[in-house]
Design a protein around this motif. Sequence first.
Motif, PDB file in Angstrom:
ATOM      1  N   UNK A 151     -28.245 -43.035 -61.858  1.00  0.00           N
ATOM      2  CA  UNK A 151     -27.516 -41.763 -61.932  1.00  0.00           C
ATOM      3  C   UNK A 151     -27.649 -41.162 -63.328  1.00  0.00           C
ATOM      4  N   UNK A 152     -27.607 -42.024 -64.342  1.00  0.00           N
ATOM      5  CA  UNK A 152     -27.771 -41.523 -65.714  1.00  0.00           C
ATOM      6  C   UNK A 152     -29.136 -40.859 -65.857  1.00  0.00           C
ATOM      7  N   UNK A 153     -30.163 -41.505 -65.291  1.00  0.00           N
ATOM      8  CA  UNK A 153     -31.504 -40.906 -65.353  1.00  0.00           C
ATOM      9  C   UNK A 153     -31.518 -39.550 -64.660  1.00  0.00           C
ATOM     10  N   UNK A 154     -30.890 -39.497 -63.493  1.00  0.00           N
ATOM     11  CA  UNK A 154     -30.849 -38.237 -62.742  1.00  0.00           C
ATOM     12  C   UNK A 154     -30.152 -37.143 -63.555  1.00  0.00           C
ATOM     13  N   UNK A 155     -28.997 -37.493 -64.153  1.00  0.00           N
ATOM     14  CA  UNK A 155     -28.233 -36.485 -64.890  1.00  0.00           C
ATOM     15  C   UNK A 155     -28.985 -36.029 -66.136  1.00  0.00           C
ATOM     16  N   UNK A 156     -29.602 -36.982 -66.838  1.00  0.00           N
ATOM     17  CA  UNK A 156     -30.361 -36.591 -68.029  1.00  0.00           C
ATOM     18  C   UNK A 156     -31.557 -35.742 -67.634  1.00  0.00           C
ATOM     19  N   UNK A 157     -32.187 -36.089 -66.517  1.00  0.00           N
ATOM     20  CA  UNK A 157     -33.300 -35.281 -66.020  1.00  0.00           C
ATOM     21  C   UNK A 157     -32.843 -33.872 -65.680  1.00  0.00           C
ATOM     22  N   UNK A 158     -31.678 -33.775 -65.020  1.00  0.00           N
ATOM     23  CA  UNK A 158     -31.129 -32.470 -64.678  1.00  0.00           C
ATOM     24  C   UNK A 158     -30.853 -31.669 -65.938  1.00  0.00           C
ATOM     25  N   UNK A 159     -30.306 -32.358 -66.939  1.00  0.00           N
ATOM     26  CA  UNK A 159     -30.011 -31.674 -68.194  1.00  0.00           C
ATOM     27  C   UNK A 159     -31.282 -31.116 -68.811  1.00  0.00           C
ATOM     28  N   UNK A 160     -32.321 -31.966 -68.833  1.00  0.00           N
ATOM     29  CA  UNK A 160     -33.603 -31.516 -69.379  1.00  0.00           C
ATOM     30  C   UNK A 160     -34.140 -30.314 -68.624  1.00  0.00           C
TER      31      UNK A 160
END
Lengths: 263, 336
Positions: B88-97
């Motif tokens: 989920x952290x990867x997903x959220x950071x990806x979304x942020x990017x």
Amino acid sequence: MIEVRDLHKHFGGFHAVDGASLRIETGSITGLIGPNGAGKTTLFNVIAGMLAPTQGQVFMDGEDITGLAPHRLFAKGLLRTFQIAHEFHSMTCRENLMMVPPGQSGESLWNTWFGRKRIADEDRALRAKADEVLEFLTISHLADHPAGMISGGQKKLLELGRTMMVDAKIVFLDEVGAGVNRTLLKTIGDAIVRLNRERGYTFCVIEHDMDFIGRLCDPVIVMSEGRVLAQGTIDQIKANEQVIEAYLGTGLKNKAKLEGIGA
Amino acid sequence: MDILNAIVVLLNFVIIPATAYGAQLALGALGVTLIYGILRFSNFAHGDTMAFGTMIVILCTWGLQAAGVTLGPLPTALLALPVGIALTALLLMGTDRAVYRFYRRQKAKPVVYVIASLGVMFIMNGIVRFIIGVDDQRFDDGERFLISVRRFRDLTGLEEGLGIRTSQAITVVVALIAMVALFWFLNRTRTGKSMRAFSDNEDLALLSGINPERVVMITWLIVAALATTAGTLYGLDKAFKPFTYFQLLLPIFAAAIVGGLGNPVGAILGGFLIAFSEVGVTYAFRKVVGYLGPEGWEPAGMMQLLSTDYKFAVSFTILLIVLLFRPTGIMKGKTI
């Protein structure tokens, strides 16, 4: 040295800064004055990276720093304070100061768990430094007060204190004396001179108090309507017809003398 | 009058379920409030972030169960939780990017972020339903009860029983650990202080030794941990269904706003306030009143203020009252 070349900042049709060019020599305490709305604070905001210029460039020691993010400029030793003092209101004055230095090892999550010793050592050094700065600014007794609770003048001191937590090259002070009583203003003035002499800080000061400017600054730059109007020693500025006109308008200039304006 | 039985009924049907539900809401509201405090927008995708995290945990749990790995009496999902948090952290950071960073550079207004997060919500919603489907999924295993109703009755000899489900106990314990860890992090570590500084005054934070991109990334990381934990606990306690998680957005936002947006302590208080109101208003108090009144005076009605179908009306009403009369919330958060 900071060099500003033909800087423009437009907000829609309003030209807040309209082709300003100036130099701030290393080691000087340069004053920046001008009537309200002359574009001084906007100029500060553009130099410090808070606003992107519409046109023009800013150089620091020959390097183009136009449009760099504030934290990058900060790392290069370019600091600013705010017209209305800013602080981290939920933190104590000491913590406020301890937040300033960049590159602390506690910033990394890895060190938060595995570098506890290093962080603790750094923290102790920072704490000592913060206390030293508070002492210098005569506000040691406020160390553990939440910064949101202290008075406006004390917040101005705290702002100045922030610049002392790092080895700054150039500090932009935006109306450091606004809303500050005379005694405190003298403390602030003394601190600026000491920092300039002892630590080689270059200052650029926006201020409306002409006595303060006259006592501290050489040279003084006058801005009006987004441009640089004149530059020189305080006496030259006071005798400058154009400057008097910018402050008072043409009708009044023959009657009044500039000495009466600022204070 | 039978005070003991009345208390047991109240504990069994109101206080314990509301405490567990409150802890889940509080964890959810903490995520919302952190994003609001630091990134300065209301993240509508939070419910679906919880659904995504829980989905990963469920898939991982099934994998572990198939491989024969369990935690004994505890649910296997706890073992899968770190994997869920990481992904989920990867997903959220990806979304942020991919999404939010663009608007951050533009210095966009908060409402632009909100609309962007609405788009992110629809996408996450689709991803979750595409992968795991729209149906109810059960993934709890291990011991079902800490104390079952019958065992409690046998032990105490009371007429009424008190059951504590393992999922409820775990919810409270895990939520407590997460909250203590969060507050330790925010108040005691330099990174946490950077986050608070960023929330206090962004302009000044940019002019300190604070790297804004790092603060943002760490915020997403913590939000991922909180959202996945909240979602998993809710799923263990009730059941996992993507649509339910989307609906959780209302009580979670109500909790965050009641407590004061941007204020972590407020989010926790708000979570419990909403949970207790919701459960209290929709519970039929007939039995409790019956035990408290004299013999034979048991009321004929259900003593229920609202049908459970209307439970969302409770959060909605509280939200309206707070916005009208105290928009900063209980703990003086930021005004909306």
